[in-house]
Design a protein around this motif. Sequence first.
Motif, short mmCIF file in Angstrom:
data_model
loop_
_atom_site.label_atom_id
_atom_site.label_comp_id
_atom_site.label_asym_id
_atom_site.label_seq_id
_atom_site.Cartn_x
_atom_site.Cartn_y
_atom_site.Cartn_z
N GLY A 1 29.09 45.06 35.22
CA GLY A 1 29.12 43.56 35.22
C GLY A 1 30.54 43.66 34.49
N ASN A 2 31.47 44.31 34.03
CA ASN A 2 32.04 44.18 32.97
C ASN A 2 34.04 44.43 34.32
OD1 ASN A 2 30.80 44.40 31.15
ND2 ASN A 2 31.38 47.10 30.84
N PHE A 3 34.24 44.74 35.18
CA PHE A 3 35.11 44.81 35.78
C PHE A 3 36.42 45.30 35.20
CE2 PHE A 3 31.72 43.09 38.22
CZ PHE A 3 31.70 43.12 39.66
N THR A 4 36.22 45.66 34.21
CA THR A 4 37.65 46.00 33.11
C THR A 4 38.41 47.43 33.52
OG1 THR A 4 36.25 47.44 32.43
CG2 THR A 4 37.20 44.94 31.45
N TYR B 1 26.53 43.80 40.75
CA TYR B 1 27.45 42.48 40.17
C TYR B 1 28.50 42.84 40.72
CZ TYR B 1 24.38 43.44 35.86
OH TYR B 1 23.80 43.05 34.97
N ALA B 2 28.99 41.51 41.58
CA ALA B 2 29.68 41.84 42.71
C ALA B 2 30.74 40.61 42.37
CB ALA B 2 28.79 41.53 44.18
N ARG B 3 31.57 40.79 42.90
CA ARG B 3 32.56 39.82 42.56
C ARG B 3 33.82 39.96 43.59
NH1 ARG B 3 37.03 40.33 37.33
NH2 ARG B 3 38.14 42.28 38.76
N VAL B 4 34.91 38.38 44.21
CA VAL B 4 35.45 39.08 45.40
C VAL B 4 37.15 38.55 44.74
CG1 VAL B 4 36.27 38.30 47.84
CG2 VAL B 4 33.61 38.19 47.01
N SER C 1 36.79 35.86 41.74
CA SER C 1 35.74 34.91 41.61
C SER C 1 35.51 34.94 40.12
CB SER C 1 34.65 35.11 42.94
OG SER C 1 34.27 36.09 42.82
N ASN C 2 33.99 34.29 40.65
CA ASN C 2 32.71 34.80 39.64
C ASN C 2 32.00 36.00 40.17
OD1 ASN C 2 31.67 33.09 41.60
ND2 ASN C 2 29.57 32.61 41.08
N VAL C 3 31.66 36.60 39.55
CA VAL C 3 30.74 37.35 39.46
C VAL C 3 29.30 36.99 39.46
CG1 VAL C 3 29.80 39.53 38.50
CG2 VAL C 3 31.42 38.71 37.87
N VAL C 4 28.09 37.38 40.64
CA VAL C 4 26.94 37.10 41.39
C VAL C 4 26.77 38.57 40.83
CG1 VAL C 4 27.74 35.24 42.57
CG2 VAL C 4 27.53 37.41 43.51
#
Length: 201
Positions: free
Chosen positions: A87-90, A148-151, A168-171
């Motif tokens: 969920g970090n997306f770094t 964890y996913a985002r667009v 986007s936000n993270v779901v």
Amino acid sequence: MKKIFSYAMMLLAGSLAFISCDKDDESNPILVQPAEGSFTVNAPVYGNAQIDLMRSNSIAMSWSQPQFTDPNAPVIANYQVQVSSTGNFTKAFDGMAEDNTGADYFALEETYTACEVNVPASAIDRALELLNGWENGNAVFNDGATLYARVLAFVQNASFTKLATVASNVVTFNVLPYYIELKAADPDIWYLIGGDIGDGK
């Protein structure tokens, strides 16, 4: 006299054309950079239910459309789903890199122009496998995992250069992953003989 009048009318028409074009440019939409959090991925319809990736064809996702122009004129935006096991997306996983240490998200290859899509379950499972470094079937979580996913939304020009991007936000989804055998691509071997290829041996 008729020729002079004719030329004068042509000059006047040309001037009006330039003036109208100038005014048209002022009303053209202007590309803007959307603010972070300006578009939202909707909460999963699955709720807390666990999605069995092996037995599912796809995962449904939908989101709102970000504002890329001022005023909000229609524009063809592209969307790319990114998935993570933390969920970090770094740091993005790079398939061409020899070392992906620290990579915590994977950008799926397929892009969309619609705001309501079905993401292939096999693509999500493969992404999780690469991110977690699973090398055999025993490494897969038997009790499931959190996805964890985002667009990422972006517009691009004719040469495919990204002009504006926004995430986007993270779901989150509860998924049951499975092991996929990842095979390296076989090399292309050409058996060529003859004096014009190397020394002919």
